[in-house]
Design an enzyme around this catalytic site. Structure first.
Site, PDB file in Angstrom:
ATOM      1  N   GLU A  78      -3.285   7.513  -4.282  1.00  0.00           N
ATOM      2  CA  GLU A  78      -3.963   6.127  -3.328  1.00  0.00           C
ATOM      3  C   GLU A  78      -3.346   5.334  -4.274  1.00  0.00           C
ATOM      4  O   GLU A  78      -3.725   5.534  -5.464  1.00  0.00           O
ATOM      5  CB  GLU A  78      -4.347   6.138  -2.385  1.00  0.00           C
ATOM      6  CG  GLU A  78      -4.780   4.974  -1.345  1.00  0.00           C
ATOM      7  CD  GLU A  78      -5.873   4.767  -1.040  1.00  0.00           C
ATOM      8  OE1 GLU A  78      -6.117   5.118  -0.138  1.00  0.00           O
ATOM      9  OE2 GLU A  78      -7.213   4.273  -1.609  1.00  0.00           O
TER      10      GLU A  78
ATOM     11  N   TYR B  26       0.945  -1.095   0.361  1.00  0.00           N
ATOM     12  CA  TYR B  26      -0.017   0.069   0.434  1.00  0.00           C
ATOM     13  C   TYR B  26       1.104   1.220  -0.355  1.00  0.00           C
ATOM     14  O   TYR B  26       1.702   1.393   1.202  1.00  0.00           O
ATOM     15  CB  TYR B  26      -1.318   0.055   1.150  1.00  0.00           C
ATOM     16  CG  TYR B  26      -1.549   1.297   1.503  1.00  0.00           C
ATOM     17  CD1 TYR B  26      -2.584   1.412   1.048  1.00  0.00           C
ATOM     18  CD2 TYR B  26      -1.288   2.921   2.325  1.00  0.00           C
ATOM     19  CE1 TYR B  26      -3.896   2.692   1.125  1.00  0.00           C
ATOM     20  CE2 TYR B  26      -1.665   3.903   2.025  1.00  0.00           C
ATOM     21  CZ  TYR B  26      -3.142   3.997   1.398  1.00  0.00           C
ATOM     22  OH  TYR B  26      -3.849   5.029   1.681  1.00  0.00           O
TER      23      TYR B  26
END
Lengths: 371, 290
Positions: free
Chosen positions: A185, A100
């Site tokens: 993101e 992530y």
């Protein structure tokens, strides 16, 4: 403004971040064509909401007929009440590891913050804090290579992936700054079995207040038709699921009004902030909008500051004449010249209250009677 | 005493020749604020409400000794205006302008921190020390001097609360609007720290709302305070993922919830009002305990 995954990935790709080969599809046929061209594909519903994977919004297909069938399923579905009208068909990836990485605006430190974890592919909120690496970025100087290397070291990544992730972080920060993003993101950022590092998903939320200087970005529309219409009038509006329409002046007081209605057992139909100034013109427009939603009752809660309550009362009388409605209305006026304001409304047959609680109790009762 | 602004504060109004700038210059003068200068590029030499207009803030500082500025400049030009004020050694910069891009706000805050300048806002109603100085757009008549410090994220709700306190005879030392945006200058902790040190302030009212984590950080700070804090938080009924009027008032990814803030504030020993109208009684109780 949220961008769709495929839009975010286009920005990422332009910035030199590796993204999978993909095609946008609006029909089952287009999905089949994409599969014919790309080979086995992941077919991903494009919606402006998270939680897509869990909602079944991603399917895999090895052949064009399979892709067509999967696409047909996906195009009929809704994710978090959002209808799926477009799909991203991407070359299927052979994934070894999911990471992530994200960059967000952090209100606490008033800076961008880089967030990374070796536990990718799940909601970052669900990842234990000890597995998350954070690093604040000085907005004046930007993200340096050493800072990105330190983040990657703390993630515990080894070469050759480590260097590739550093490069992606630096490029991601550029995207964040260049497009006035509130959030960028990549979740998951994947390490492929061949060692390549690639953005398997992408998110980019652009600051609404910066859209005037981001004219080259594609436009997306969020919210219900009514929300969009009211926003275009320059008013702040959120549709809720109740039956008592609410108008107040100022974001905080409007929220407080909804809270009090709920406390008295009522269900607010909307949030409508007519602005702290409580000018006559925006209030009239706001009332028109509210009446058009056919609520059971309307509560107008105004604190008269610089705009005096008597002016506000005159505006309400005026608006009621323009709009012409039978919907019961409760008005609460407080602040400068409240006595004069309440008297003006009384002459027009409207009882106005001084206390928010009394007004809220009254409107909840009226909405109940109209039931 | 009081915090941030007082009778010695000399104010420069940036964009004084605009509609808002002109109107609020009049209001601030009526309140007794020492508005010593205004700026409007290209309009130096004019006067607005008897206040001299300059082309630059530096001139306003050099010629009139301005120590604070209030910015009414439209959002696209607000960053330039804020940098100008900070560069000119203004000590308190209050940014009224709404819809400033959040990246601009981050840059403004970075520059202000580097120069040790206090920024109030953006998207704030300003700051007032009743009876001494008002820098902002709040109504003149609702405040009275007294022992209660107020820090609030929203304008009208804080007017409502100040008015209720004043009506109950509870005056205010200083009322600060933090601003409704996601990135603002002064936050609750900054205000609480200053109010704790201010001899005039005996109790503090914190007016919060959903979104962000400013209330949670405040709660942590309140644990170490000697003065009582009474809090009200708006947005109990707000659905997640929706912006409630303010850019900063949004529950995102499970963060910034009403329940989280109330729990934190209670744990921090703040008295929590469920309704705004409960605040005067709670403040009275708090003052009696002091």
């Amino acid at each position: 403004m949220k961008l769709y995954e495929y839009m975010a990935k286009e920005l990422f790709g332009k910035a030199g971040i590796p993204v999978p080969a993909g095609r946008l599809a609006f029909t089952a046929q287009e999905a089949a064509d994409a599969c014919a061209e790309l080979g086995p594909v992941a077919i991903k519903a494009q919606v402006l909401a998270g939680g897509r994977g869990k909602a079944g919004g991603i399917k895999f297909a090895d052949t064009p007929p399979e892709a067509a069938a999967a696409a047909a399923d996906l195009l009929g579905m809704a994710i978090r009440d959002l209808a799926v009208d477009r799909l991203l068909c991407e070359q299927k990836l052979s994934i070894e590891r999911e990471l992530y990485v994200g960059i967000a605006v952090d209100g606490t430190t008033r800076r961008p913050v880089l967030i990374a974890s070796v536990q990718g592919g799940v909601n970052i909120e669900e990842v234990p804090e000890k597995s998350i690496v954070r690093r604040r970025i000085g907005v004046t100087w930007g993200l340096f290579g050493y800072a990105a290397r330190e983040v990657v070291r703390r993630m515990g990544l080894d070469e050759p992936a480590a260097g590739k992730v550093v490069d992606i972080l630096l490029r991601l920060y550029r995207v964040f700054r260049q497009y006035d993003a509130e959030l960028v993101e990549i979740n998951p950022l994947v390490i492929l079995t061949g060692g390549e590092v690639i953005a398997a998903d992408g998110r980019c939320n652009v600051d609404d207040d910066a859209l005037w200087r981001q004219r080259d970005l594609p436009q997306t529309t969020e919210g219900t038709e009514l929300e969009r219409k009211v926003k275009s009038l320059g008013l702040s509006y959120v549709e809720l699921d109740g039956d008592i329409a609410v108008m107040a002046n100022g974001a905080g007081i409007t929220m407080a009004t909804l809270d009090i209605i709920q406390r008295y057992g009522g269900r607010p139909a909307n949030f409508l902030d007519a602005g702290g100034g409580a000018g006559v013109e925006p209030m009239t427009r706001a009332l028109e909008v509210l009446i058009a939603t056919k609520p059971r009752a309307v509560l107008v809660n105004i604190f008269g500051g610089i705009t005096r309550c008597d002016d506000v009362a005159n505006a309400i009388v005026q608006a009621r004449r323009t709009v012409k409605t039978d919907v019961p209305m409760v008005v609460r006026l407080s602040g400068t010249n409240e006595d004069e304001g309440i008297e003006i409304l009384a002459r027009d047959g409207l009882t106005a209250y001084r206390s928010m609680e009394e007004a809220a109790a009254r409107v909840v009762a009226l909405a109940g009677e109209a039931n | 005493m009081a915090i941030i602004v007082d009778e010695k504060t000399k104010v420069c109004v940036q964009a004084i020749t605009g509609r808002q700038g002109r109107f609020h210059t009049r209001q601030m003068l009526d309140y007794g604020t020492r508005v010593v200068a205004g700026t409007s590029p290209g309009k130096g030499g004019q006067e607005v409400e008897g206040v001299p207009v300059y082309d630059t803030v530096e001139e306003a500082v050099d010629k009139r000794g301005a120590t604070a500025s209030i910015i009414f400049v439209p959002a696209p030009f607000a960053k330039d205006a804020a940098f100008e004020a900070i560069d000119a050694k203004i000590q308190v910069v209050t940014i009224i302008s709404e819809h400033i891009p959040v990246h601009d706000a981050m840059e403004i805050m970075a520059f202000a921190a580097q120069r040790g300048v206090t920024v109030v806002g953006p998207n704030t109603f300003g700051v007032i020390s009743p009876g001494k100085c008002k820098i902002g757009i709040m109504p003149n008549r609702i405040y009275i001097p007294g022992p209660v410090g107020i820090a609030a994220r929203s304008g009208t709700l804080s007017y409502e609360i100040a008015y209720q306190l004043s009506s109950a005879g509870l005056g205010q030392s200083t009322v600060v609007g933090l601003g409704g945006d996601r990135v603002v200058g002064l936050d609750f902790v900054d205000c609480l720290r200053m109010l704790e040190r201010d001899p005039e302030t005996k109790a503090v009212v914190l007016v919060g709302e959903i979104g962000g984590s400013a209330e949670e950080e405040a709660a942590e700070f309140i644990k170490g305070m000697t003065k009582p804090v009474v809090a009200y938080v708006a947005g109990k009924s707000a659905p997640p993922g929706k912006r409630m009027g303010h850019a900063g008032a949004i529950i995102e990814r499970g963060r910034g919830t009403f329940a989280g803030k109330i729990d934190a504030l209670k744990q921090g020993d703040a008295a929590v009002a469920e309704l705004p109208s409960e605040l005067p009684a709670l403040v009275k109780q708090a003052l009696e305990r002091v």
